[in-house]
Design an enzyme around this catalytic site. Structure first.
Site, PDB file in Angstrom:
ATOM      1  N   LYS A   1       0.837  -1.203   0.000  1.00  0.00           N
ATOM      2  CA  LYS A   1       0.000   0.000   0.000  1.00  0.00           C
ATOM      3  C   LYS A   1       0.872   1.253   0.000  1.00  0.00           C
ATOM      4  O   LYS A   1       0.561   2.237  -0.679  1.00  0.00           O
ATOM      5  CB  LYS A   1      -0.944  -0.007   1.214  1.00  0.00           C
ATOM      6  CG  LYS A   1      -2.125  -0.939   0.979  1.00  0.00           C
ATOM      7  CD  LYS A   1      -2.830  -1.394   2.223  1.00  0.00           C
ATOM      8  CE  LYS A   1      -3.781  -2.527   1.838  1.00  0.00           C
ATOM      9  NZ  LYS A   1      -4.244  -3.333   2.927  1.00  0.00           N
TER      10      LYS A   1
ATOM     11  N   GLN B   1      -5.314  -2.405   8.951  1.00  0.00           N
ATOM     12  CA  GLN B   1      -4.984  -3.697   8.340  1.00  0.00           C
ATOM     13  C   GLN B   1      -5.544  -4.844   9.191  1.00  0.00           C
ATOM     14  O   GLN B   1      -5.301  -4.906  10.392  1.00  0.00           O
ATOM     15  CB  GLN B   1      -3.453  -3.822   8.212  1.00  0.00           C
ATOM     16  CG  GLN B   1      -2.995  -5.054   7.470  1.00  0.00           C
ATOM     17  CD  GLN B   1      -3.451  -5.059   6.006  1.00  0.00           C
ATOM     18  OE1 GLN B   1      -3.287  -4.081   5.283  1.00  0.00           O
ATOM     19  NE2 GLN B   1      -4.042  -6.166   5.566  1.00  0.00           N
TER      20      GLN B   1
ATOM     21  N   ASP C   1     -11.904   1.480   2.896  1.00  0.00           N
ATOM     22  CA  ASP C   1     -12.189   0.051   2.683  1.00  0.00           C
ATOM     23  C   ASP C   1     -13.687  -0.175   2.450  1.00  0.00           C
ATOM     24  O   ASP C   1     -14.094  -1.272   2.077  1.00  0.00           O
ATOM     25  CB  ASP C   1     -11.769  -0.760   3.927  1.00  0.00           C
ATOM     26  CG  ASP C   1     -10.426  -1.452   3.720  1.00  0.00           C
ATOM     27  OD1 ASP C   1     -10.076  -1.713   2.556  1.00  0.00           O
ATOM     28  OD2 ASP C   1      -9.757  -1.737   4.726  1.00  0.00           O
TER      29      ASP C   1
END
Ligand code: NAD
Length: 284
Positions: free
Chosen positions: A55, A99, A122
């Site tokens: 990322k 995460q 997300d």
């Protein structure tokens, strides 16, 4: 007997990232704003570390600022929530990504729900999930959005097609089905309790496998000329990365197929960049 064309996820992701890079450069020139992504990682899970590093690299590639918050494995729930609050209030942070998985002692749901829906890149927050349901979305969950982008890239129309999604997870299967429905597909969702999975699959013009079972979908489960999208990321009996689709037998039946690796995976990463750009626009 057809031999499937490959939908190249790497090439598609490169095209998406090139567009995002241009748009970010334009935003910076016009407003001075640079999109910022905060990535929170708790503990030292090696797979999570790889994802977080990727990322960071993606952010560098498209000209975003990425800030990593690496917390100890024994971080307390209230300290993690305090960090989320701080990032929610920080003007330089457009997107917040925690995460997963989190260490067992932390309550994943309350952490994800604490992220401001406006920074939820997300698209896991119930507000964003609800917006997806009614088709009024800002952020789309990265993997299903990546699949839709790949279909577009290959100029495959969804409207009126029989779409079968295997898997009903909140991250992939359910939102995937909703996005196909929004494009006017006729959608069937199959899952672990589905009777006659093969029969459902054989009806599909577009088959999306998001299961987590190596090579579950075989050639005899696929209609001649179907489009087959493989979301799965598994290890085969030799420890080699493979999808949910048995590539060899399915490629002789399908018209299009996505490889693993090099298919949906790179697109998931690209769509996170897209969501971060969308968030930056929202905060501009
Ligand atoms: P999950 O375990 O949350 O969900 C799996 C789903 O498959 C469940 O809904 C279950 O009902 C269904 N299922 C299980 N066994 C089945 C069977 N035998 N027949 C039919 N349905 C069955 O998994 P997930 O998070 O949705 O991920 C699915 C796969 O996609 C995994 O391999 C994961 O690693 C991969 N994945 C890839 C990406 C990517 O970027 N490429 C992103 C997310 C997930």
């Amino acid at each position: 007997m057809s031999t499937a064309k490959m939908i190249d996820g790497k090439a598609c992701a490169a095209a998406v990232k090139a567009r995002i890079k241009d748009e970010a450069a334009k935003m910076k020139a016009e407003t001075g704003k640079v999109p910022g992504l905060a990535v929170v990682i708790v503990g030292d899970d090696p797979a999570s570390r790889i994802y977080v590093n990727n990322k960071r690299r993606d952010c560098e590639e498209v000209g975003f600022v990425s800030t990593e918050y690496a917390l100890d494995a024994d971080t307390k729930q209230e300290d993690l929530l305090a960090l989320i609050d701080k990032l929610n209030a920080d003007a330089a942070t457009d997107g917040i990504l925690v995460q997963l998985p989190l260490p067992k002692h932390l309550d994943e749901k309350s952490v994800l729900y604490r992220i401001s829906p406006d920074k939820d890149v997300d698209a896991f927050h119930p507000v964003n999930v609800g917006r997806i349901m009614i088709g009024d979305y800002r952020f789309l969950p990265c993997t299903p959005a990546g699949v839709m982008e790949m279909l577009k890239y290959a100029e495959i129309s969804v409207s009126g097609k029989e779409c079968v999604v295997i898997g009903r997870s909140n991250i992939v299967g359910k939102p995937m089905s909703m996005l196909l429905l929004h494009e006017s597909g006729t959608v069937t969702i199959c899952h672990s309790r589905t009777h006659n999975l093969a029969e459902h699959c054989r009806r599909a013009d577009i088959l999306v496998a998001a299961v987590g079972v190596a090579k579950l979908v075989k050639g005899d489960m696929v209609k001649e000329g179907a489009v087959v999208i493989d979301v799965g990321m598994n290890r085969d009996e030799n420890g080699k990365l493979c999808g949910d689709v048995d590539f060899e037998s399915v490629a002789t039946k399908a018209s299009y197929i996505t490889p693993v690796p090099g298919g949906v995976g790179p697109m998931t990463r690209a769509m996170l960049m897209q969501n971060t750009l969308t968030a930056a626009r929202l905060h501009e």
